[in-house]
Design an enzyme around this catalytic site. Structure first.
Site: not given
Length: 267
Positions: A129, A142
């Site tokens: 990501s 995250y």
């Protein structure tokens, strides 16, 4: 012979888009899901696999190799979102997120490596990501799990070169998927000192996903990488400003970049 591809988390979102695109291009695609029976209309086979359960990983990989005799490409796509003030996220939820986003991919890689080494060929694509390039407020866990996978890939690539096995990262920005519905949210509590700022950030995060790019952009990028002789270490896929944010982090002083992030998240 068409290449055999394994995609973890292939039942929805980015994984589904990649699987359908590669299937249409003539690849032999196998996806995975924890509950494949819920996706009977899938355009490619879905195997029962939970990246947090090593036994299901070994069983699924073995079944593909037994049927196809080869496994050419692994796409580590299965992942989980998590939001909240780091102080208020239960330790069990932090560990669960790393089990899915970091340890899960490691265990799938370990399962496919003996076959790829035997073939003296293979490609492993880790879906990370753009959030993994920076510590984002209320997405810190995250960011950390995806950043850890990015760094791991850098080391793994060098270890695998003698066996002609290639590995790369593909870091997507915000895409229009159902990840927001499936991620863990630390409860927004009125008594919390983070109530106002976390609430604003949560609304912004959900809006970004809802207005995200078409997952087909990721599918096309992955297809191009598979057809590249020497994949790069890192790829970033998304809108210009999302990719440019990584460049800004590299060139701006840390405190200036931090201020930009805080302004963006209205903190």
């Amino acid at each position: 012979m068409s290449k055999v591809v394994l995609i973890t988390g292939g039942s929805s979102g980015i994984g589904k888009s990649i699987g359908e695109f590669l299937t249409n291009k003539g690849f032999k695609v196998y996806g995975t899901s924890r509950t494949p029976k819920n996706y009977s209309s899938s355009k490619f086979p879905l195997l029962a696999l939970d990246v947090k359960d090593v036994s299901t990983i070994k069983t699924s990989v073995a079944s593909i190799i037994e049927k196809e005799g080869t496994l050419d490409v692994l796409i580590n796509n299965a992942g989980a979102g998590i939001t909240g003030p780091i102080e208020e996220i239960p330790e069990a939820e932090i560990k669960a997120n790393f089990d899915t986003n970091f340890f899960g991919p490691i265990n799938v890689i370990k399962a496919v490596l003996p076959q790829m080494r035997k073939q003296q060929s293979g490609l492993i694509i880790n879906i990370t990501s753009i959030a993994g390039y920076m510590g984002l407020p209320y997405r810190g866990i995250y960011s950390a799990s995806k950043g850890a996978l990015e760094i791991l890939t850098e080391a793994f690539r060098m270890e695998l070169k003698p066996f002609n096995i290639q590995m790369t990262n593909v870091a997507p920005g915000d895409f229009a998927t159902n990840i927001a519905a499936g991620r863990y949210h630390a409860p927004l509590q009125k008594s919390s000192p983070y109530h106002t700022t976390y609430g604003k950030s949560l609304e912004l995060m959900n809006a970004h996903v809802d207005a995200g790019s078409d997952p087909d952009m990721m599918a096309k990028a992955v297809y191009k990488i598979i057809n590249t002789n020497k994949p790069k270490v890192h790829y970033k896929v998304g809108e210009f400003m999302q990719k440019f944010s990584v460049v800004l982090k590299r060139i701006l002083p840390d405190t200036i970049y931090e201020k930009l992030l805080m302004n963006h998240y209205k903190l």
